[in-house]
Design a protein around this motif. Sequence first.
Motif, PDB file in Angstrom:
ATOM      1  N   VAL A  59      17.298  43.444  93.326  1.00 57.05           N
ATOM      2  CA  VAL A  59      18.446  43.553  93.795  1.00 57.05           C
ATOM      3  C   VAL A  59      17.960  42.026  94.670  1.00 57.05           C
ATOM      4  O   VAL A  59      16.889  42.091  95.049  1.00 57.05           O
ATOM      5  N   ARG A  60      19.284  41.459  94.414  1.00 55.67           N
ATOM      6  CA  ARG A  60      19.215  39.961  95.092  1.00 55.67           C
ATOM      7  C   ARG A  60      19.856  40.066  96.654  1.00 55.67           C
ATOM      8  O   ARG A  60      19.676  39.567  97.540  1.00 55.67           O
ATOM      9  N   ASN A  61      20.587  40.942  96.924  1.00 55.01           N
ATOM     10  CA  ASN A  61      21.472  41.177  97.567  1.00 55.01           C
ATOM     11  C   ASN A  61      20.281  42.495  98.966  1.00 55.01           C
ATOM     12  O   ASN A  61      20.131  43.491  98.829  1.00 55.01           O
ATOM     13  N   ALA A  85      23.351  29.365 102.079  1.00 57.58           N
ATOM     14  CA  ALA A  85      22.450  30.140 100.945  1.00 57.58           C
ATOM     15  C   ALA A  85      23.246  31.692 101.225  1.00 57.58           C
ATOM     16  O   ALA A  85      22.570  32.387 100.397  1.00 57.58           O
ATOM     17  N   ASN A  86      23.988  31.878 102.148  1.00 58.77           N
ATOM     18  CA  ASN A  86      24.142  33.834 102.015  1.00 58.77           C
ATOM     19  C   ASN A  86      25.447  34.001 100.992  1.00 58.77           C
ATOM     20  O   ASN A  86      25.247  35.160 100.464  1.00 58.77           O
ATOM     21  N   ASP A  87      26.481  33.179 100.610  1.00 60.00           N
ATOM     22  CA  ASP A  87      27.367  33.809  99.998  1.00 60.00           C
ATOM     23  C   ASP A  87      27.865  33.252  98.821  1.00 60.00           C
ATOM     24  O   ASP A  87      28.496  32.147  97.824  1.00 60.00           O
ATOM     25  N   ASN A  88      26.196  32.893  97.640  1.00 62.21           N
ATOM     26  CA  ASN A  88      26.548  32.314  96.141  1.00 62.21           C
ATOM     27  C   ASN A  88      25.858  33.040  95.575  1.00 62.21           C
ATOM     28  O   ASN A  88      25.647  33.916  96.030  1.00 62.21           O
ATOM     29  N   MET A  89      25.846  32.944  94.003  1.00 61.23           N
ATOM     30  CA  MET A  89      26.147  33.803  93.128  1.00 61.23           C
ATOM     31  C   MET A  89      24.502  34.486  93.269  1.00 61.23           C
ATOM     32  O   MET A  89      24.117  35.087  92.978  1.00 61.23           O
ATOM     33  N   MET A  90      23.559  33.839  93.657  1.00 62.32           N
ATOM     34  CA  MET A  90      22.269  34.175  93.705  1.00 62.32           C
ATOM     35  C   MET A  90      21.936  34.841  94.840  1.00 62.32           C
ATOM     36  O   MET A  90      20.465  35.422  94.714  1.00 62.32           O
ATOM     37  N   THR A  91      22.686  35.080  95.276  1.00 62.17           N
ATOM     38  CA  THR A  91      22.519  36.376  96.261  1.00 62.17           C
ATOM     39  C   THR A  91      23.371  37.554  96.379  1.00 62.17           C
ATOM     40  O   THR A  91      23.348  38.285  97.074  1.00 62.17           O
ATOM     41  N   HIS A  92      23.614  37.507  95.611  1.00 63.08           N
ATOM     42  CA  HIS A  92      24.168  38.996  95.167  1.00 63.08           C
ATOM     43  C   HIS A  92      24.061  39.518  93.515  1.00 63.08           C
ATOM     44  O   HIS A  92      23.369  38.369  92.814  1.00 63.08           O
ATOM     45  N   ASP A  93      24.467  40.326  93.540  1.00 62.66           N
ATOM     46  CA  ASP A  93      24.581  41.262  92.220  1.00 62.66           C
ATOM     47  C   ASP A  93      25.327  41.344  91.967  1.00 62.66           C
ATOM     48  O   ASP A  93      26.621  41.481  92.197  1.00 62.66           O
ATOM     49  N   GLU A  95      29.510  43.216  90.594  1.00 67.54           N
ATOM     50  CA  GLU A  95      30.269  42.732  90.123  1.00 67.54           C
ATOM     51  C   GLU A  95      30.453  41.630  90.903  1.00 67.54           C
ATOM     52  O   GLU A  95      31.485  40.211  90.399  1.00 67.54           O
ATOM     53  N   LYS A  96      29.739  41.476  92.202  1.00 67.55           N
ATOM     54  CA  LYS A  96      30.243  40.018  93.155  1.00 67.55           C
ATOM     55  C   LYS A  96      29.726  38.705  92.235  1.00 67.55           C
ATOM     56  O   LYS A  96      30.356  37.647  92.061  1.00 67.55           O
ATOM     57  N   HIS A  97      28.846  38.978  91.299  1.00 69.91           N
ATOM     58  CA  HIS A  97      27.632  37.760  91.470  1.00 69.91           C
ATOM     59  C   HIS A  97      28.730  37.602  89.970  1.00 69.91           C
ATOM     60  O   HIS A  97      29.067  36.871  89.450  1.00 69.91           O
ATOM     61  N   ARG A  98      28.925  38.783  88.875  1.00 68.67           N
ATOM     62  CA  ARG A  98      29.532  38.441  87.650  1.00 68.67           C
ATOM     63  C   ARG A  98      30.856  37.691  88.325  1.00 68.67           C
ATOM     64  O   ARG A  98      31.162  36.709  87.218  1.00 68.67           O
ATOM     65  N   ARG A  99      31.844  37.380  89.458  1.00 66.41           N
ATOM     66  CA  ARG A  99      32.523  36.542  90.121  1.00 66.41           C
ATOM     67  C   ARG A  99      32.279  35.416  90.122  1.00 66.41           C
ATOM     68  O   ARG A  99      32.892  34.420  89.253  1.00 66.41           O
ATOM     69  N   LEU A 100      31.641  35.371  90.749  1.00 67.46           N
ATOM     70  CA  LEU A 100      30.908  34.134  91.479  1.00 67.46           C
ATOM     71  C   LEU A 100      30.621  33.540  90.280  1.00 67.46           C
ATOM     72  O   LEU A 100      31.393  32.213  90.307  1.00 67.46           O
ATOM     73  N   ARG A 101      29.789  33.411  89.702  1.00 68.35           N
ATOM     74  CA  ARG A 101      29.296  33.232  87.989  1.00 68.35           C
ATOM     75  C   ARG A 101      30.478  33.086  87.371  1.00 68.35           C
ATOM     76  O   ARG A 101      30.371  31.295  86.545  1.00 68.35           O
ATOM     77  N   SER A 102      30.985  33.736  86.925  1.00 67.47           N
ATOM     78  CA  SER A 102      32.170  33.528  85.934  1.00 67.47           C
ATOM     79  C   SER A 102      32.861  32.120  86.326  1.00 67.47           C
ATOM     80  O   SER A 102      33.968  31.661  85.562  1.00 67.47           O
ATOM     81  N   GLY A 347      11.271  29.832  82.064  1.00 68.90           N
ATOM     82  CA  GLY A 347      11.160  28.858  82.803  1.00 68.90           C
ATOM     83  C   GLY A 347      12.551  28.440  83.711  1.00 68.90           C
ATOM     84  O   GLY A 347      12.463  28.285  84.987  1.00 68.90           O
ATOM     85  N   PHE A 348      13.157  29.049  82.608  1.00 68.94           N
ATOM     86  CA  PHE A 348      14.986  29.114  83.675  1.00 68.94           C
ATOM     87  C   PHE A 348      15.253  30.764  83.715  1.00 68.94           C
ATOM     88  O   PHE A 348      16.524  31.359  84.511  1.00 68.94           O
ATOM     89  N   GLY A 349      14.557  31.411  84.029  1.00 67.17           N
ATOM     90  CA  GLY A 349      14.940  32.633  84.033  1.00 67.17           C
ATOM     91  C   GLY A 349      15.210  33.688  83.261  1.00 67.17           C
ATOM     92  O   GLY A 349      14.698  33.514  82.056  1.00 67.17           O
ATOM     93  N   THR A 350      16.123  34.981  82.976  1.00 67.77           N
ATOM     94  CA  THR A 350      16.051  35.716  82.530  1.00 67.77           C
ATOM     95  C   THR A 350      17.041  36.486  83.037  1.00 67.77           C
ATOM     96  O   THR A 350      17.194  36.735  84.562  1.00 67.77           O
ATOM     97  N   GLY A 351      17.914  36.959  82.100  1.00 66.48           N
ATOM     98  CA  GLY A 351      19.000  38.536  82.830  1.00 66.48           C
ATOM     99  C   GLY A 351      20.305  37.462  83.430  1.00 66.48           C
ATOM    100  O   GLY A 351      20.729  36.678  83.847  1.00 66.48           O
ATOM    101  N   ILE A 352      20.789  38.114  84.238  1.00 62.74           N
ATOM    102  CA  ILE A 352      21.888  37.514  85.003  1.00 62.74           C
ATOM    103  C   ILE A 352      21.481  36.701  85.805  1.00 62.74           C
ATOM    104  O   ILE A 352      23.081  35.812  85.707  1.00 62.74           O
TER     105      ILE A 352
END
Length: 407
Positions: A59-61, A85-93, A95-102, A347-352
Amino acid sequence: MYKFDLLSSEYKQTPFPTWQMMREAGPVIRAKIPLVGKVWMFTSYEAASNMLRDHETFVRNPAKAGRKYVAGFLAVMPRRVRVLANDNMMTHDGEKHRRLRSLVDQAFQLQSVEAMREQLTALSNGLLDKIEKRLRSGETVDLLEEFARPLPLYVISELLGLPKTDRESFHGWGNRLSNVNSITGILRVFPGLWKIRNYLCKQIENCRNEPREGLLSTLVHLEQDGDRLNNDELLAMAFLLLVAGHETTVHLITTSLVTLFQHQEQFEKLRANWDLANSAVEEVMRYVSPAEIAKPRMLSCDKIIHEQSLHRGEYAVAMLGAANHDPAMFENPDVFNIERSPSPHLGFGTGIHVCQGMKLANAETGIALKTLFDRFPNLQLKIPADKIEWSRRIGFRSITRLPVKLG
Ligand code: HEM
């Protein structure tokens, strides 16, 4: 405990032997790396891609792993800067990540990369106009500073809808972010971060009062199922897009140029057929791996993987460069082949957390190369490609300057 010198100039110049040593040591090994400390290193393609896709365990969180902060230089910053840097999609997994990313996905859809091609060509040509006279009169020009660095900054600021007149100032603040390997490096970036934070806060406020074109204003006003980003989230999102969209693309453009100069036969192939630009850039992403290490994850639980006992709270990193040169996945991995297909590189990562700007980065780099060589077909490096100096920066493969002249 393995200790690889990931900052030495020998490693930066030729990382392939070290990547091989890592893979030979095992798919999952215990090692120590600068800034993060002790980590589990995922070195093979299979181990690294499985790890990046296992969002439950890795996890990133930090809260999910029983930690307060994620490792990295922002962890030691005061809260008002850490918020970047605290509250972006890179620091969440989850549901919170899905919301920010979408929300960004939705805003991105309004501004498709295809529609940006013309804009990218114009921005590229505008920068080349500035250096044309000097090149034609025989002067040497540093393409890193005068082309590769400003281009992605102009592109991302246009995408975000930031005023053109502000570009130069945050160019200066941003430059200082690119060398953070030590405590002194951290102290040096602080004033720049502070200025970026204040600048972005002001821009968000302006967008709120007066909607305008661009991603930032779209995000400020976007409603998705009654959902909106709060101020800290907007700030963190704008900062993530600015940093992620700038720095790495600079490295992709410059390292593409160096790699093509080093592989003349492949270079000729590309110049004879620019339809290969897309796969050529993807091959640079694999071969060079400008982001050579993914962001550290933390274990949310104890787990045995490849006969190693990993524990909750420990750090894990996917070695993207080592994975991209794994012979179990890529035939002749140390050969640069712009027609490699398929090439499921990491190179661009993978997964969520797979890079949200990968199409933009690819298009931007392809267009940068084409406009450059259309205009200056006999452009040459001023120094031999193997004398180009690589930056000593953890996690990224980048160069310090790129002097060129006309042949
Ligand atoms: C050559 C250029 C680029 C490279 C090498 C690159 C690389 C990466 C990598 C490796 C990740 C995954 C990190 C991880 O899982 O630890 C990532 C994530 C991300 N990238 Fe990029 N990137 C590039 C350009 C861009 C651009 C141009 C943008 C935006 C316009 C962008 C936006 C993002 C975002 C928002 C994420 C986080 C996605 C998430 O957490 O869901 N990147 N990038």
